[in-house]
Enzyme design. Structure first.
Site, mmCIF file in Angstrom:
data_model
loop_
_atom_site.group_PDB
_atom_site.id
_atom_site.type_symbol
_atom_site.label_atom_id
_atom_site.label_comp_id
_atom_site.label_asym_id
_atom_site.label_seq_id
_atom_site.Cartn_x
_atom_site.Cartn_y
_atom_site.Cartn_z
ATOM 1 N N ARG A 137 1.830 11.892 -9.258
ATOM 2 C CA ARG A 137 2.280 10.524 -8.972
ATOM 3 C C ARG A 137 3.703 10.293 -9.450
ATOM 4 O O ARG A 137 4.419 9.439 -8.928
ATOM 5 C CB ARG A 137 1.366 9.511 -9.671
ATOM 6 C CG ARG A 137 -0.056 9.475 -9.164
ATOM 7 C CD ARG A 137 -0.751 8.219 -9.687
ATOM 8 N NE ARG A 137 -2.195 8.286 -9.587
ATOM 9 C CZ ARG A 137 -2.910 7.976 -8.502
ATOM 10 N NH1 ARG A 137 -2.289 7.587 -7.412
ATOM 11 N NH2 ARG A 137 -4.217 8.047 -8.502
ATOM 12 N N PHE A 176 -1.750 16.466 3.830
ATOM 13 C CA PHE A 176 -1.974 15.822 2.540
ATOM 14 C C PHE A 176 -0.676 15.798 1.743
ATOM 15 O O PHE A 176 -0.055 16.819 1.511
ATOM 16 C CB PHE A 176 -3.072 16.534 1.749
ATOM 17 C CG PHE A 176 -3.556 15.698 0.604
ATOM 18 C CD1 PHE A 176 -4.424 14.644 0.828
ATOM 19 C CD2 PHE A 176 -3.111 15.937 -0.686
ATOM 20 C CE1 PHE A 176 -4.849 13.836 -0.227
ATOM 21 C CE2 PHE A 176 -3.537 15.141 -1.743
ATOM 22 C CZ PHE A 176 -4.405 14.097 -1.515
ATOM 23 N N ASP A 178 -4.324 6.013 5.981
ATOM 24 C CA ASP A 178 -4.788 7.260 6.604
ATOM 25 C C ASP A 178 -5.862 6.886 7.624
ATOM 26 O O ASP A 178 -5.558 6.545 8.764
ATOM 27 C CB ASP A 178 -5.298 8.199 5.508
ATOM 28 C CG ASP A 178 -5.753 9.548 6.036
ATOM 29 O OD1 ASP A 178 -5.540 9.817 7.224
ATOM 30 O OD2 ASP A 178 -6.318 10.343 5.264
ATOM 31 N N GLU A 206 0.846 -1.202 0.000
ATOM 32 C CA GLU A 206 0.000 0.000 0.000
ATOM 33 C C GLU A 206 0.875 1.243 0.000
ATOM 34 O O GLU A 206 1.993 1.234 0.515
ATOM 35 C CB GLU A 206 -0.885 0.011 1.261
ATOM 36 C CG GLU A 206 -2.348 -0.277 1.001
ATOM 37 C CD GLU A 206 -3.084 0.828 0.234
ATOM 38 O OE1 GLU A 206 -2.458 1.605 -0.514
ATOM 39 O OE2 GLU A 206 -4.313 0.895 0.389
ATOM 40 N N ASP A 207 0.338 2.304 -0.536
ATOM 41 C CA ASP A 207 1.072 3.570 -0.507
ATOM 42 C C ASP A 207 0.972 4.219 0.868
ATOM 43 O O ASP A 207 1.972 4.541 1.493
ATOM 44 C CB ASP A 207 0.577 4.532 -1.604
ATOM 45 C CG ASP A 207 -0.947 4.716 -1.611
ATOM 46 O OD1 ASP A 207 -1.649 4.063 -0.814
ATOM 47 O OD2 ASP A 207 -1.429 5.533 -2.415
#
Ligand code: IMP
Ligand code: MG
Length: 200
Positions: A179, A166, A117, A113-114
């Site tokens: 990205r 963010f 959150d 996973e990136d």
């Protein structure tokens, strides 16, 4: 802002980084962490051929680097889960946009996973994959956000814990962009509050 190009991969004055406020994790720091995690994978799965699952689109950079840094045999697959759209907070509504190509019963799974959150996306994914009876599942997330409202969810290896801001880059996007940055950066909040118009 200057649009001069530079050969330095961490230059934030180039067009693809327009709107980036500051670099949080450099490309070098990411690559060192990737090497560290890859050697742990080599040890953990020395006697197996695990299946590495990339959670699209955000984990694409991390997964590509991580799999190349491992020395063991493994196979890969991809899954796409609906995420934010063009907002900066998780809706909690999760949908599978692309499922795995193959069965995973009896396999040892590594979810890549990136970022975690709220944890809602990962929780959904874990529940879904566990029902397919893999041998076991390990979760590796490049980033874990220090979010007060996060739900408790299984994450076995975290690359970096970051503040509740963010971030974009190294696979992470805002409205589909950023990205392709080779580092993780904090976006100028004026970009997502629409005070800075985005370039087309
Ligand atoms: P969660 O469901 O709130 O844990 O959010 C998980 C997903 O939301 C991640 O896989 C990312 O795709 C996306 N996400 C969460 N935080 C950020 C961020 O700071 N920047 C970009 N994407 C994010
Ligand atoms: Mg994601």
């Amino acid at each position: 802002m200057s649009i001069a190009r530079s050969s330095a991969p961490w230059d934030i004055s180039e067009p693809r980084a327009d709107g980036v406020a500051r670099i949080l994790i450099t490309g070098d720091d990411i690559q060192n962490k990737v090497a560290e995690i890859a050697s742990e994978i080599d040890l953990e799965y020395a006697d197996d051929v695990p299946l590495m699952i990339c959670v699209l689109n955000g984990a694409v950079s991390f997964m590509a680097d991580l799999m190349q840094a491992t020395k063991i045999p493994l196979t890969i697959d991809f899954m796409a889960i609906s995420s934010y759209g063009a907002s900066t907070k998780s809706s909690g509504v999760v949908r599978i946009l692309k499922d795995l190509n193959d069965e995973i019963e009896g396999r040892r799974i590594i979810i890549v996973e990136d970022i975690v959150d709220s944890g809602l996306t990962l929780q959904y994914l874990l529940d879904n994959l566990r029902r397919r009876n893999p041998k076991d599942i390990n979760v590796i997330a490049l980033l874990k956000k220090d979010t007060p409202a996060a739900i408790p969810v299984q994450v076995d290896r975290i690359g970096f814990t970051i503040p509740d801001e963010f971030v974009v880059g190294y696979g992470l996007d805002y409205a589909g962009r950023y990205r392709n940055l080779p580092y993780v950066a904090v976006l100028d909040p004026r970009v997502y509050s629409n005070e800075i118009p985005e370039n087309a």
